[in-house]
Scaffold this motif. Structure first.
Motif, PDB file in Angstrom:
ATOM      1  N   ASP A 208       0.710  -1.054   0.089  1.00 41.37           N
ATOM      2  CA  ASP A 208      -0.145  -0.037   0.079  1.00 41.37           C
ATOM      3  C   ASP A 208       0.775   1.360   0.134  1.00 41.37           C
ATOM      4  OD1 ASP A 208      -2.842  -0.692  -0.169  1.00 41.37           O
ATOM      5  OD2 ASP A 208      -2.273  -1.903   1.808  1.00 41.37           O
ATOM      6  N   ASN A 211       2.031   1.378  -3.706  1.00 39.59           N
ATOM      7  CA  ASN A 211       0.793   1.938  -4.619  1.00 39.59           C
ATOM      8  C   ASN A 211       0.651   3.383  -4.556  1.00 39.59           C
ATOM      9  OD1 ASN A 211       0.749  -0.553  -5.910  1.00 39.59           O
ATOM     10  ND2 ASN A 211      -0.775  -1.401  -4.549  1.00 39.59           N
ATOM     11  N   ASN A 212       0.303   3.889  -3.393  1.00 39.09           N
ATOM     12  CA  ASN A 212      -0.064   5.045  -3.099  1.00 39.09           C
ATOM     13  C   ASN A 212       1.016   6.172  -3.400  1.00 39.09           C
ATOM     14  OD1 ASN A 212      -2.857   5.358  -1.413  1.00 39.09           O
ATOM     15  ND2 ASN A 212      -1.889   3.477  -0.942  1.00 39.09           N
ATOM     16  N   GLU A 215       1.237   6.247  -7.299  1.00 37.34           N
ATOM     17  CA  GLU A 215       0.007   7.008  -7.910  1.00 37.34           C
ATOM     18  C   GLU A 215       0.115   8.486  -7.495  1.00 37.34           C
ATOM     19  OE1 GLU A 215      -4.854   7.560  -6.267  1.00 37.34           O
ATOM     20  OE2 GLU A 215      -3.725   5.291  -6.365  1.00 37.34           O
ATOM     21  N   GLY A 216       0.574   8.912  -6.521  1.00 44.71           N
ATOM     22  CA  GLY A 216       0.621  10.210  -6.061  1.00 44.71           C
ATOM     23  C   GLY A 216       1.697  10.798  -6.874  1.00 44.71           C
ATOM     24  N   ARG A 381      -7.301  -0.416   7.223  1.00 42.79           N
ATOM     25  CA  ARG A 381      -6.796   0.455   6.088  1.00 42.79           C
ATOM     26  C   ARG A 381      -7.680   1.759   6.162  1.00 42.79           C
ATOM     27  NH1 ARG A 381      -6.787  -2.717   2.741  1.00 42.79           N
ATOM     28  NH2 ARG A 381      -4.899  -3.906   2.569  1.00 42.79           N
ATOM     29  N   ARG A 383      -8.144   5.418   3.779  1.00 45.76           N
ATOM     30  CA  ARG A 383      -7.647   6.139   2.831  1.00 45.76           C
ATOM     31  C   ARG A 383      -8.464   7.560   2.685  1.00 45.76           C
ATOM     32  NH1 ARG A 383      -7.095   7.095  -3.103  1.00 45.76           N
ATOM     33  NH2 ARG A 383      -4.805   7.458  -3.499  1.00 45.76           N
ATOM     34  N   ARG A 397      -4.092  12.583  -1.035  1.00 44.21           N
ATOM     35  CA  ARG A 397      -4.867  11.342  -0.425  1.00 44.21           C
ATOM     36  C   ARG A 397      -3.611  10.832   0.817  1.00 44.21           C
ATOM     37  NH1 ARG A 397      -8.761  13.067  -2.170  1.00 44.21           N
ATOM     38  NH2 ARG A 397     -10.157  12.020  -3.207  1.00 44.21           N
ATOM     39  N   THR A 398      -4.354  10.661   1.982  1.00 43.79           N
ATOM     40  CA  THR A 398      -3.650  10.063   3.149  1.00 43.79           C
ATOM     41  C   THR A 398      -4.063   8.382   3.091  1.00 43.79           C
ATOM     42  OG1 THR A 398      -2.735  11.988   4.233  1.00 43.79           O
ATOM     43  CG2 THR A 398      -3.075   9.932   5.389  1.00 43.79           C
ATOM     44  N   MET A 399      -2.966   7.645   3.383  1.00 47.57           N
ATOM     45  CA  MET A 399      -3.213   6.193   3.670  1.00 47.57           C
ATOM     46  C   MET A 399      -2.546   5.824   4.837  1.00 47.57           C
ATOM     47  SD  MET A 399      -1.922   2.894   3.559  1.00 47.57           S
ATOM     48  CE  MET A 399      -0.612   3.077   3.006  1.00 47.57           C
TER      49      MET A 399
END
Length: 459
Positions: A208, A211-212, A215-216, A381, A383, A397-399
């Motif tokens: 995660d 991926n995050n 993506e960012g 999880r 997001r 976004r924050t995860m």
């Protein structure tokens, strides 16, 4: 037998500085040799100047955010020369500060490149010194793939001294160095292309996080070319041409090419062959890529030569500044402080200063499931878009993620991507290190409104 010193440290980086000062505090006669600025990779060409660049790269986004809160921001202009010069001045200031710390501790600084003559003799620029114990703390260095045209590339050493801001920088490497500099240079206004051999950045981190961040980065305008390698680099009139193969076979034109494909222990010329210090075997990671030998040590940082020790990035352990410091102090306590102890490499928190930022402590989801099985782990999880970005309507976004042992409720790992991830996870790491359970997290009252409260409200 009488020696010139009780301890001779080779390398005045984080681990060497920590060990030498701690040993001197116990009354040991200590010398430390360094052939560069005092401070090591972290201070000179790593954590410190990089983090200053990270701060500088965030201002364009902040100017954009300000408009959403009613502020009118006029024309902005970036002075690259002032930026780079200011960072360099701060690095030199910190190096001088570390020298003063050595002087106050009573550690003798010897300038020059040290090499081992025998288990009790060190030579520095023709001068020989005898010592009871030796600590090797020379750190690591960036390495380049053995490919045509690599002489036209730069590494993380040179990027802090670029005379002009690149228009387009191409980067190879999917690790934290390549990823961080891709984000830094994009934030400073450069066109950025990052070329990686697999489909995701940051191998070894939780999926995660990978991926995050990826993506960012793409959302911020960074082009990430996946499943592709650079075969060669050519100097052309427009700058540099990168010849690619894999999923993408086009040629990439850029004016600066950063190689961030890994680091290797800085053992060349150290004379390890003279003293019987054994190495950990090399490994090959792919065409043109390899991991060069590291010094083999036991849990007390002792090499195969009984009176010679090694800490930090020159060993095959966790290559982080706080770890090198911890290893250095544990060595000094054990050998000079009558406090034999081991530095724990378990549950070490770390961060990636990308944009978005990430931080992590403990097991990844994959590691936890490999150890406890699919049904032995619970995943929590969340997001969301942080409140700060609502008025400017920015799509950040924050995860946050917790990995929990299903049997005893212990939190095995905590992971975050988003603003202030390192600051937040540093506190969470204390709880994870102490063996806190999910119930402990749930029983903690959150600070509202904050992003951090999500760690204690996830259900």
């Amino acid at each position: 037998m009488s020696y010139d010193y009780d301890l001779f440290v080779i390398g005045a980086g984080s681990g060497g500085l920590a060990a030498s000062k701690r040993a001197a505090s116990y009354g040991a006669k200590v010398a430390i040799a360094e052939n560069d600025l005092v401070g090591g990779t972290c201070v000179i060409r790593g954590c410190v100047p990089k983090k200053l660049m990270v701060y500088g790269s965030h201002f364009p986004s902040l100017f954009e955010s300000a408009a959403g809160y009613g502020w009118k921001v006029g024309d902005i202009e970036f002075d690259w020369e002032k930026f780079i010069t200011s960072i360099d001045n701060e690095v030199k200031r910190l190096s001088r500060l570390h020298i003063s710390f050595l002087e106050k501790a009573g550690v003798e600084l010897i300038t020059g490149r040290a090499s081992l003559i025998d288990p009790h003799t060190v030579e520095v620029d023709g001068r020989k010194f005898t010592t009871d114990k030796i600590l090797i703390a020379v750190g690591g260095r960036p390495i380049k793939p053995d490919l045509p045209g690599m002489e036209h590339s730069i590494t993380s050493r040179e990027i802090f001294h670029l005379q002009e801001k690149p228009k387009h920088i191409a980067i190879i490497g999917a690790g934290y160095i390549g990823t961080e500099f891709a984000c830094i240079m994009r934030g400073l206004g450069c066109e950025v292309t990052q070329i990686i051999r697999k489909d995701k950045i940051l191998k070894g981190f939780d999926v995660d996080i990978r991926n995050n961040i990826q993506e960012g980065m793409i959302g911020h305008g960074i082009r990430i070319i996946t499943n592709t390698v650079v075969n060669s680099v050519e100097k052309v009139s427009a700058g540099l041409k990168l010849n690619l193969s894999g999923d993408t076979e086009e040629n990439i034109a850029a004016d600066v090419f950063l190689v961030a494909t890994g680091r290797a222990p800085n053992v060349s010329g150290l004379g390890l062959e003279n003293v019987g210090v054994k190495m950990v075997d090399s490994s090959v990671a792919g065409p043109g890529y390899s991991t060069i030998d590291a010094i083999k040590v036991n849990e007390y940082s002792q090499t195969t030569q009984a009176n010679i020790y090694a800490v930090g990035d020159v060993t095959e352990r966790i290559n982080l500044t706080p770890v090198a410091i911890g290893e250095g102090r544990a060595f000094a306590d054990s050998e000079f402080g009558n406090n034999r102890r081991i530095f724990s490499h378990e549950k070490v928190a770390t961060a990636v200063f990308s944009t978005p930022e990430a931080a992590t402590v403990g097991m990844t989801e994959v590691q936890a499931k490999e150890k406890f099985g699919e049904d032995g782990v619970k995943i929590y999880r969340s997001r969301f878009r942080p409140m700060f970005y609502t008025l400017p309507d920015q799509q950040e976004r924050t995860m946050m993620k917790l990995i929990v042992n299903a049997e005893n409720d212990e939190v095995l790992g905590a992971h975050m991507v988003g603003d202030y991830a390192a600051e937040i996870v540093q506190g969470v790491a204390i709880a994870v290190k102490m063996g806190a359970t999910k119930k402990d997290f749930d029983a903690t009252v959150g600070i509202h409104p904050s992003s951090a409260e999500e760690f204690v409200t996830m259900r």
